[in-house]
Scaffold this active site. Structure first.
Site, mmCIF file in Angstrom:
data_model
loop_
_atom_site.group_PDB
_atom_site.id
_atom_site.type_symbol
_atom_site.label_atom_id
_atom_site.label_comp_id
_atom_site.label_asym_id
_atom_site.label_seq_id
_atom_site.Cartn_x
_atom_site.Cartn_y
_atom_site.Cartn_z
ATOM 1 N N GLU A 1 -8.328 -5.358 4.795
ATOM 2 C CA GLU A 1 -8.143 -5.026 3.380
ATOM 3 C C GLU A 1 -6.938 -5.763 2.791
ATOM 4 O OE1 GLU A 1 -8.716 -1.148 5.046
ATOM 5 O OE2 GLU A 1 -9.517 -0.437 3.135
ATOM 6 N N ARG B 1 -2.618 -2.110 -3.422
ATOM 7 C CA ARG B 1 -3.804 -1.280 -3.270
ATOM 8 C C ARG B 1 -3.668 -0.113 -4.250
ATOM 9 N NH1 ARG B 1 -5.086 3.472 0.740
ATOM 10 N NH2 ARG B 1 -7.296 3.683 0.303
ATOM 11 N N ASN C 1 0.873 -1.175 0.000
ATOM 12 C CA ASN C 1 0.000 0.000 0.000
ATOM 13 C C ASN C 1 0.912 1.228 0.000
ATOM 14 O OD1 ASN C 1 -1.803 2.033 0.457
ATOM 15 N ND2 ASN C 1 -2.760 1.110 2.258
ATOM 16 N N HIS D 1 -18.451 1.343 7.471
ATOM 17 C CA HIS D 1 -16.994 1.416 7.693
ATOM 18 C C HIS D 1 -16.736 2.743 8.416
ATOM 19 C CE1 HIS D 1 -12.662 0.875 6.339
ATOM 20 N NE2 HIS D 1 -12.697 2.135 6.725
ATOM 21 N N ARG E 1 -13.490 15.294 8.029
ATOM 22 C CA ARG E 1 -14.241 15.655 6.811
ATOM 23 C C ARG E 1 -15.698 15.930 7.139
ATOM 24 N NH1 ARG E 1 -12.098 10.634 4.090
ATOM 25 N NH2 ARG E 1 -10.051 11.200 3.300
ATOM 26 N N HIS F 1 -13.069 3.009 -0.047
ATOM 27 C CA HIS F 1 -13.087 1.922 0.952
ATOM 28 C C HIS F 1 -13.688 0.653 0.345
ATOM 29 C CE1 HIS F 1 -13.552 5.152 4.343
ATOM 30 N NE2 HIS F 1 -12.280 4.829 4.205
HETATM 31 P P1 ADP Z 1 -8.306 5.105 9.218
HETATM 32 O O1 ADP Z 1 -7.870 3.753 8.657
HETATM 33 O O2 ADP Z 1 -9.412 5.754 8.438
HETATM 34 O O3 ADP Z 1 -7.195 6.028 9.576
HETATM 35 P P2 ADP Z 1 -9.180 3.554 11.526
HETATM 36 O O4 ADP Z 1 -10.132 2.581 10.937
HETATM 37 O O5 ADP Z 1 -7.853 3.060 11.986
HETATM 38 O O6 ADP Z 1 -9.005 4.818 10.606
HETATM 39 O O7 ADP Z 1 -9.919 4.274 12.736
HETATM 40 C C1 ADP Z 1 -9.246 5.211 13.530
HETATM 41 C C2 ADP Z 1 -10.240 5.859 14.464
HETATM 42 O O8 ADP Z 1 -10.881 4.871 15.271
HETATM 43 C C3 ADP Z 1 -9.562 6.779 15.466
HETATM 44 O O9 ADP Z 1 -9.457 8.077 14.949
HETATM 45 C C4 ADP Z 1 -10.524 6.748 16.623
HETATM 46 O O10 ADP Z 1 -11.404 7.842 16.474
HETATM 47 C C5 ADP Z 1 -11.318 5.483 16.462
HETATM 48 N N1 ADP Z 1 -11.124 4.583 17.613
HETATM 49 C C6 ADP Z 1 -10.117 3.723 17.830
HETATM 50 N N2 ADP Z 1 -10.286 3.089 19.026
HETATM 51 C C7 ADP Z 1 -11.427 3.564 19.563
HETATM 52 C C8 ADP Z 1 -12.158 3.327 20.778
HETATM 53 N N3 ADP Z 1 -11.736 2.458 21.682
HETATM 54 N N4 ADP Z 1 -13.297 4.010 20.973
HETATM 55 C C9 ADP Z 1 -13.735 4.894 20.064
HETATM 56 N N5 ADP Z 1 -13.099 5.165 18.911
HETATM 57 C C10 ADP Z 1 -11.970 4.523 18.661
#
Ligand code: ADP
Length: 399
Positions: A385, A91, A7, A208, A241, A180
């Site tokens: 993914e 990816r 990726n 998601h 966003r 996604h």
């Molecule tokens: P991306 O791949 O889009 O960067 P992720 O799927 O890794 O994002 O999600 C990250 C987000 O998940 C973090 O910004 C946080 O807001 C949320 N997150 C992670 N752990 C927790 C938790 N225990 N409770 C609530 N939200 C969480």
């Protein structure tokens, strides 16, 4: 069969080496600061310690060479020879209208990825660089492109066309693509299996909910609608966003704040979402949850608005499919935040959705979280993914 999953971002590269005999991850890692000072590789063999190595990586070529060296390293490696790698799965963010499925890379595929640079200017050039660097590092090995937009390609015109002058679609390919897609495709497939639904007709909604967030509706594993559009800005409220807004707000704020359209788009992408709604507390739901628990009004409203938006999309997609058999939650928020899942489902009683609080009290596991009597099966399904990319790569290259 061992498959390397790549990726590539503009200055980073994430990888996993997956053994397809049992779909286990042998090693994974990350190259950061490619093309800038202080390039570093972090490599982690399964069950071992993470190993950091700093060395100049002027381009993705040097980065990939370092990954190859780490994979065969005496102390930290997991294979003896890079010949053990059968194929590489990449990816790729945008396949435009060219690809509705993953594809083995040849010159015409590279040309199509290049042709979509204007649709994904931050991602597609980096994705192509990664492919070309792998071709140079491992000549003769098949490379497979797995597109984030492929899942959305099964949408009908009524779902993907915007109500704009039709010439914009013809001239500039302005339409809903959806992102996604690799995650939505993987999770909807797993939901059908886990909820024991008919693979040909199952109506599934996947939420998601990560830092970026999107919802999809699929019938029999084929996407019929999805919330992200021409770009990932549309749809749900996200970490930073805005998601859906009245487009006239752009002109209004630009005029009053003396911003250019590009500056305003930066506001909509980077300073809005729960970060904006919470009056700057954070884009991370853990911080917002904490502030809301302490009584912060902005944080509370940010969570309520987020929840309402997801519920509204689920309601709309249930209407678009004339029913829904399963709703699956995935990604950072979806996998970890039981309160968010419960609050979203609280809007869905009219669909016969009923959450079991005991079953919902879990994180990051494959699990049905609805009651036995719930008319719709609600699931928690961690996305993967990389595994989906590896599976597609195997299917297209195994002889
Ligand atoms: P991306 O791949 O889009 O960067 P992720 O799927 O890794 O994002 O999600 C990250 C987000 O998940 C973090 O910004 C946080 O807001 C949320 N997150 C992670 N752990 C927790 C938790 N225990 N409770 C609530 N939200 C969480």
């Amino acid at each position: 069969m061992k498959i390397l999953v790549m990726n590539c971002g503009s200055s980073s590269l994430k990888y996993q080496l997956i053994d397809m005999e049992n779909e286990s991850v042998l090693a994974k890692g990350l190259c950061e600061r490619i093309g800038i000072d202080g390039s570093v590789l972090t490599h982690k063999p399964a069950g071992g310690q993470a190993w950091k190595q700093e060395a100049p990586m002027p381009t993705h070529r040097e980065a990939i060479q370092m990954v190859m060296d780490a994979l065969i390293d005496n102390a930290h490696g997991v294979i003896k020879d890079t010949d053990e790698i059968s194929a590489i799965g990449h990816r790729v963010v945008h396949g435009g209208t060219y690809y509705s499925e993953s594809v083995v890379v040849d010159d015409s595929v590279k040309e199509a990825i290049r042709d979509c640079f204007d649709l994904a200017p931050l991602h597609n050039p980096a994705n192509l660089m990664g492919i070309e660097a792998c071709e140079a590092a491992m000549p003769g090995k098949p490379n497979v492109a797995v597109f984030d937009t492929a899942f959305g390609m099964s949408m009908e015109e009524k779902a993907y066309l915007y109500a704009l002058p039709y010439e914009y679609y013809e001239k500039y390919r302005i339409r809903r693509y959806g992102f996604h897609g690799t995650s939505h495709g993987f999770v909807s497939g797993e939901a059908i299996k886990m909820a024991n639904l008919d693979p040909k007709s199952a109506k599934v909604i996947v939420c998601h909910l990560g830092n970026g967030a999107s919802v999809s509706a699929s019938v029999g594993g084929r996407c019929v609608d999805t919330s992200m559009g021409l770009t990932p800005l549309e749809g749900l409220i996200m970490g930073t966003r805005s998601g859906d807004i009245d487009p006239a707000i752009v002109q209004f704020v630009c005029a009053h704040e003396h911003l250019s359209v590009d500056e305003m788009l930066n506001v909509l992408n980077k300073k809005s979402g729960v970060l904006g709604l919470s009056n700057g507390i954070s884009s991370d739901f853990r911080d917002i949850d904490e502030a809301a628990a302490k009584g912060d009004h902005h944080a509370k409203i940010a969570l309520e608005a987020y929840t309402l938006r997801v519920a509204k999309y689920i309601g709309a997609y249930a209407a678009a499919m004339n029913g829904v058999d399963a709703i699956a939650f995935t990604a950072g928020v979806g996998e970890n935040d039981k309160v968010m899942r419960k609050n979203i489902c609280a809007y869905l009683g009219f669909l016969g959705v009923e959450i079991d609080d005991v079953k919902n009290d879990v994180r990051g596991e494959n699990r049905i979280i609805s009651t036995d009597g719930s008319k719709v099966t609600v699931l928690l399904l961690p996305t993967n993914e990389e595994l989906k990319i590896a599976r597609d790569t195997r299917a297209l290259t195994e002889k």
